[in-house]
Design an enzyme around this catalytic site. Structure first.
Site, PDB file in Angstrom:
ATOM      1  N   GLU A 192      38.176  55.063  34.002  1.00 21.58           N
ATOM      2  CA  GLU A 192      37.405  53.830  34.219  1.00 21.58           C
ATOM      3  C   GLU A 192      36.189  53.934  33.323  1.00 21.58           C
ATOM      4  O   GLU A 192      35.395  54.880  33.455  1.00 21.58           O
ATOM      5  CB  GLU A 192      36.951  53.688  35.674  1.00 21.58           C
ATOM      6  CG  GLU A 192      38.092  53.389  36.616  1.00 21.58           C
ATOM      7  CD  GLU A 192      37.630  53.088  38.050  1.00 21.58           C
ATOM      8  OE1 GLU A 192      36.487  52.596  38.238  1.00 21.58           O
ATOM      9  OE2 GLU A 192      38.427  53.352  38.960  1.00 21.58           O
TER      10      GLU A 192
ATOM     11  N   GLN B 197      38.110  46.118  33.302  1.00 21.01           N
ATOM     12  CA  GLN B 197      39.414  46.047  33.840  1.00 21.01           C
ATOM     13  C   GLN B 197      40.273  44.927  33.268  1.00 21.01           C
ATOM     14  O   GLN B 197      40.580  43.975  33.990  1.00 21.01           O
ATOM     15  CB  GLN B 197      39.352  45.793  35.333  1.00 21.01           C
ATOM     16  CG  GLN B 197      38.638  46.771  36.173  1.00 21.01           C
ATOM     17  CD  GLN B 197      39.131  46.704  37.634  1.00 21.01           C
ATOM     18  OE1 GLN B 197      40.018  45.965  37.996  1.00 21.01           O
ATOM     19  NE2 GLN B 197      38.525  47.508  38.471  1.00 21.01           N
TER      20      GLN B 197
ATOM     21  N   TYR C  61      30.626  54.315  33.403  1.00 22.88           N
ATOM     22  CA  TYR C  61      30.158  52.924  33.276  1.00 22.88           C
ATOM     23  C   TYR C  61      28.796  52.896  32.584  1.00 22.88           C
ATOM     24  O   TYR C  61      27.960  53.773  32.814  1.00 22.88           O
ATOM     25  CB  TYR C  61      30.074  52.260  34.652  1.00 22.88           C
ATOM     26  CG  TYR C  61      31.442  51.920  35.229  1.00 22.88           C
ATOM     27  CD1 TYR C  61      32.170  50.851  34.721  1.00 22.88           C
ATOM     28  CD2 TYR C  61      32.000  52.674  36.253  1.00 22.88           C
ATOM     29  CE1 TYR C  61      33.435  50.531  35.239  1.00 22.88           C
ATOM     30  CE2 TYR C  61      33.258  52.364  36.775  1.00 22.88           C
ATOM     31  CZ  TYR C  61      33.968  51.285  36.262  1.00 22.88           C
ATOM     32  OH  TYR C  61      35.209  50.974  36.761  1.00 22.88           O
TER      33      TYR C  61
ATOM     34  N   ASN D  54      41.515  58.119  44.058  1.00 21.78           N
ATOM     35  CA  ASN D  54      40.479  57.598  43.165  1.00 21.78           C
ATOM     36  C   ASN D  54      39.105  57.780  43.794  1.00 21.78           C
ATOM     37  O   ASN D  54      38.934  57.492  44.989  1.00 21.78           O
ATOM     38  CB  ASN D  54      40.718  56.100  42.927  1.00 21.78           C
ATOM     39  CG  ASN D  54      39.535  55.420  42.254  1.00 21.78           C
ATOM     40  OD1 ASN D  54      39.304  55.604  41.057  1.00 21.78           O
ATOM     41  ND2 ASN D  54      38.761  54.652  43.021  1.00 21.78           N
ATOM     42  N   GLU D  55      38.161  58.246  43.013  1.00 21.23           N
ATOM     43  CA  GLU D  55      36.780  58.421  43.490  1.00 21.23           C
ATOM     44  C   GLU D  55      36.773  58.917  44.936  1.00 21.23           C
ATOM     45  O   GLU D  55      36.188  58.286  45.825  1.00 21.23           O
ATOM     46  CB  GLU D  55      35.971  57.128  43.326  1.00 21.23           C
ATOM     47  CG  GLU D  55      35.760  56.767  41.869  1.00 21.23           C
ATOM     48  CD  GLU D  55      34.725  55.664  41.618  1.00 21.23           C
ATOM     49  OE1 GLU D  55      34.213  55.053  42.570  1.00 21.23           O
ATOM     50  OE2 GLU D  55      34.418  55.428  40.430  1.00 21.23           O
TER      51      GLU D  55
END
Ligand code: AHR
Length: 497
Positions: A301, A350, A248, A171-172
């Protein structure tokens, strides 16, 4: 405003996995969220809260991504299996430095998915884990044979292997997942992905030729195009079934969770719309290297990121959820629907008590947020074919040059047209007309979510913002007329034959 929805133009299916969720070991998402433990007075099945399971079933939750996030690249899965009394507690170094007893591990997550009836999307550890650990986790999860990991799983109480549809390779990894450069990560991805095998096909055929677990590469933020370009150029689609993108949204300067003005409402709409050209660029890069759409884009996300609630733990990202959050969710889904061939998975960040949650809990109390209700209103779009909207008369422009109304439509397998509409104006009604080309609407019914821009639910007033029947529609002369109140999100089901 006048729009035409012509079912002859129907496009690709909106993959139901676009309506997925992301649940990290962060704050109170897992512990004190899903997980209350078998001995809790809160009704649960094997430690998992039943009211949450029911709520997530009701919105047809298609998948959950777990265990992170940044947490994933620090997680050693073997700490979370076996008798609970023997599990090693760990410090959650990313989120608050708190001690976790590891009672929620692989078996509990897979049980959660089975209780909800959704697919697991497991994110493996590249940053601090080894290829062998990831390989063994997949064997543990999915091998029905006699391998050491399958035997260990059986010893721990699970006879049958699980199906794992999606597996993330870190992840990331440009950030918390190892601060790698794109080229370096591409090589790492190729190596790790090789060992994320389809054990179900083992021995029946060459395993690499059979359908694979969808192996999803850790991706970039929507703004970072070079990461996506490098991964697409360096990794063949036979290894990489998906590439993630994170998205985001900021609410503007007024980032308080519940105290803000209409300025922030409009800025949130504008900031959400700004994601569309970014995602379009990401899609174009993927189209260039993969014209056949073999590699899915997983926006795994996304969501609005506001201030933590006052006096809450700064590392727990506990945030309230208002009509402004619902606006962001509705507009973002409409964007995803514009790229149905490519964006085939998305996970809201989340789920419970963290960031843009659909559920908040306090002891035995549980509330559904305005964002939950958007998932509920939009569930008809899952696995329905998108129908592009043609505007005969465009919606009026309002503050920040925003269109007053945003809309999306799809046709389900029963021939019902699902239409979702957002009135972005916080002060004016939006009246309009919908035509259906060669068809005429026979029946229509709708539901609405509305409220002040700051409206939200609390544990004392859990149904302050909820859906109700929408009465502002009428069918006349083969058209459907609507009258949306300000600050409203509406879903319509229209039968045309
Ligand atoms: O969702 C919170 C964090 O945001 C995730 O752990 C990480 O992937 C992202 O930066």
């Amino acid at each position: 405003m006048k729009a035409v929805i012509d079912i002859r133009n129907k496009g690709a299916k909106i993959d139901r996995h676009v309506y997925g969720h992301f649940s990290e070991h962060l704050g109170r998402c897992i512990y004190d969220g899903y997980w209350v433990g078998e001995d809790s007075k809160i009704p649960n099945i094997r430690g998992i809260r039943s009211d949450i399971v029911e709520a997530m079933k009701a919105i047809k939750t298609p998948n959950i991504r777990w265990p992170g996030g940044c947490f994933a690249d620090d997680y050693y899965w073997m700490d979370g299996i076996g008798p609970k009394s023997e599990r090693v507690p760990i410090v959650n170094v990313h989120w608050g430095g708190v001690l976790e007893n590891n009672h929620f591990g692989t078996h509990e997550f897979m049980d959660l998915c089975e209780q909800i009836g959704c697919e697991p999307y497991i994110c493996g550890n590249v940053g601090s884990g080894t290829v062998r650990e990831m390989r063994n986790w997949v064997e543990y999860l999915t091998d029905d044979g006699q391998s050491p990991m399958a035997q260990l799983r059986r010893k721990n109480g699970r006879e049958k292997a699980w199906n794992v549809k999606f597996f993330g390779i870190g992840n990331e990894n440009w950030g918390c997942g190892g601060f790698m450069e794109a080229e370096y990560y591409a090589h790492e991805f190729r190596k790790y992905a090789t060992y994320v095998r389809n054990y179900q096909a083992m021995g029946k055929t060459n395993w690499w030729e059979s359908p694979q677990i969808t192996r999803i590469a850790g991706g970039a933020n929507a703004e970072q195009l070079d990461w996506t370009e490098t991964l697409m150029r360096k990794v063949p689609s036979s290894l990489m079934g998906g590439l993630s993108v994170h998205c985001y949204v900021k609410p503007g300067e007024e980032s308080h969770g519940t105290v803000f003005t209409e300025k922030s409402w409009y800025e949130t709409a504008a900031n959400t719309f700004k994601k569309e050209p970014l995602l379009k660029q990401q899609v174009s890069i993927m189209d260039y290297y993969d014209p056949e759409n073999k590699v899915i884009m997983a926006v795994d996300e996304w969501g609005i990121w506001v201030d933590n609630e006052p006096d809450s733990h700064p590392g727990f990202l506990y945030q309230q959820n208002t009509m402004r959050s619902a606006l962001c969710a509705a507009l973002m889904f409409h964007i995803f629907h514009k790229f149905p061939e490519r964006i085939r998975l998305a996970s809201l960040a989340q789920t419970i008590n963290v960031l843009q949650s659909i559920i908040l809990t306090e002891g035995e109390k549980m509330i559904k947020t305005p964002t939950y209700h958007v998932f509920d209103l939009f569930k008809g779009h899952q696995d329905s074919n998108v129908i592009p909207i043609t505007w005969d008369e465009k919606p009026e422009k309002i503050e920040l040059d925003l269109p007053q109304v945003d809309m999306s439509a799809s046709l389900d397998d029963d021939g019902v047209i699902n239409i979702t509409l957002v009135n972005i104006s916080a002060s004016s009604h939006a009246k309009g007309q919908l035509g259906f080309a060669e068809e005429a609407p026979l029946r229509a019914r709708g539901r609405i979510l509305e409220g002040e821009v700051t409206a939200h639910n609390t544990f004392d007033n859990p149904n302050n913002v909820t859906t109700k029947e929408f009465k502002g529609i009428k069918i006349e002369d083969g058209n459907l007329y609507f009258d949306l109140p300000p600050c409203a999100i509406v879903s319509l089901e229209v039968e045309i034959r």
